[in-house]
Design an enzyme around this catalytic site. Sequence first.
Site, PDB file in Angstrom:
ATOM      1  N   SER A 117       9.189   0.886  -3.529  1.00 45.53           N
ATOM      2  CA  SER A 117       8.117   1.889  -3.456  1.00 45.53           C
ATOM      3  C   SER A 117       7.749   2.177  -2.014  1.00 45.53           C
ATOM      4  CB  SER A 117       6.881   1.375  -4.192  1.00 45.53           C
ATOM      5  OG  SER A 117       5.760   2.217  -3.961  1.00 45.53           O
ATOM      6  N   TYR A 141       0.203  -4.252  -5.422  1.00 40.49           N
ATOM      7  CA  TYR A 141       1.422  -3.580  -5.874  1.00 40.49           C
ATOM      8  C   TYR A 141       2.388  -3.386  -4.712  1.00 40.49           C
ATOM      9  CZ  TYR A 141       4.566   0.207  -7.175  1.00 40.49           C
ATOM     10  OH  TYR A 141       5.696   0.969  -7.384  1.00 40.49           O
ATOM     11  N   LYS A 145       6.110  -5.273  -4.050  1.00 33.41           N
ATOM     12  CA  LYS A 145       7.382  -4.577  -3.857  1.00 33.41           C
ATOM     13  C   LYS A 145       8.057  -5.021  -2.558  1.00 33.41           C
ATOM     14  CE  LYS A 145       7.916  -1.915  -7.444  1.00 33.41           C
ATOM     15  NZ  LYS A 145       9.094  -2.033  -8.333  1.00 33.41           N
TER      16      LYS A 145
END
Length: 325
Positions: A117, A141, A145
């Site tokens: 991402s 998040y 990643k």
Amino acid sequence: MTWMVTGGAGYIGAHVVRALISAGLDTVIVDDLSSGFEKFVPEGVPLVRASILDKAALVDAMKTHRVTGVIHVAGFKYAGVSVNRPLHTYAQNVTGTLALLEAMAECDVEQIVFSSSAAVFGTPDVDQVTEATAKAPLSPYGESKLIGEWLLRDQEVATGLRHASLRYFNVVGSGDAAVYDTSPHNLFPLVFEALVAGKTPRINGNDYPTPDGTNVRDYVHVADIAAAHVAAAQRLEAHDSIEPAYNLGSGDGLSVAEIMTAVASVTGIPFTPEIADRRAGDPPRIVANGDLAARDLDWKMRHTAEEMVRSAWEARLRAEEGSAE
């Protein structure tokens, strides 16, 4: 040679599966259906209903289907929600990736394409993000990643794992009207649901230092994203040289106001967006340079703003028709 797609029953994963099939590559899906749908799975493609936290199930699937490579799309993908659910996010995205890599090592599966991402960059103060831009994720998040990318890097050193991580921002549209974006947090579904409910879509801030005052972002079509995953898989399979990470960016981006204009044009529902306050932490512009991916993965923006909106809207209407039957 069979490619395992984790999360292959989800919005992005289901498009990756279709792209693999179009390329003539065998595939098997592993998905616990926590956010995916069995109806997104193409006929004839095996679905192993299991969590990526279940190493034994992953090993069994790899051996049963003679898996030779993995495209890892599964994960908890809600950056905002991850702030309030950090442990869940790390369990799914870090522990899950660790279990997957352990299963791969046990089964001698030596190649993986990782769906990463652009959240790994946080909010960089540059006009265009490149692969070399400093990594400064702002959410669990984004951090998860980035840790996933580190795990692949370290496993390469330890075992010779061949890998590529693909980073992207806002995935939109549909390459198959049977598959649509179900996220309650993404812009297109939010705008569509507001219009269907007779409400007016909202723009958060129109006083940014951009041409029309609204945020500029990379909006990329899901079919283009899927094609890049397959291109990376084919490059790994052929033992061609490959970079550890690629940005799948547009290079110039689209503003939120431009998206709203395209939505009104495509849907035939005229509206003037409500202007709300800025959201804290929203940078004026985040756009990635995709030159490296264009060089190696045939990456390009193949869809205009209206084409992206139209494909998403048609899939949304089809889904509504299906639920009414």
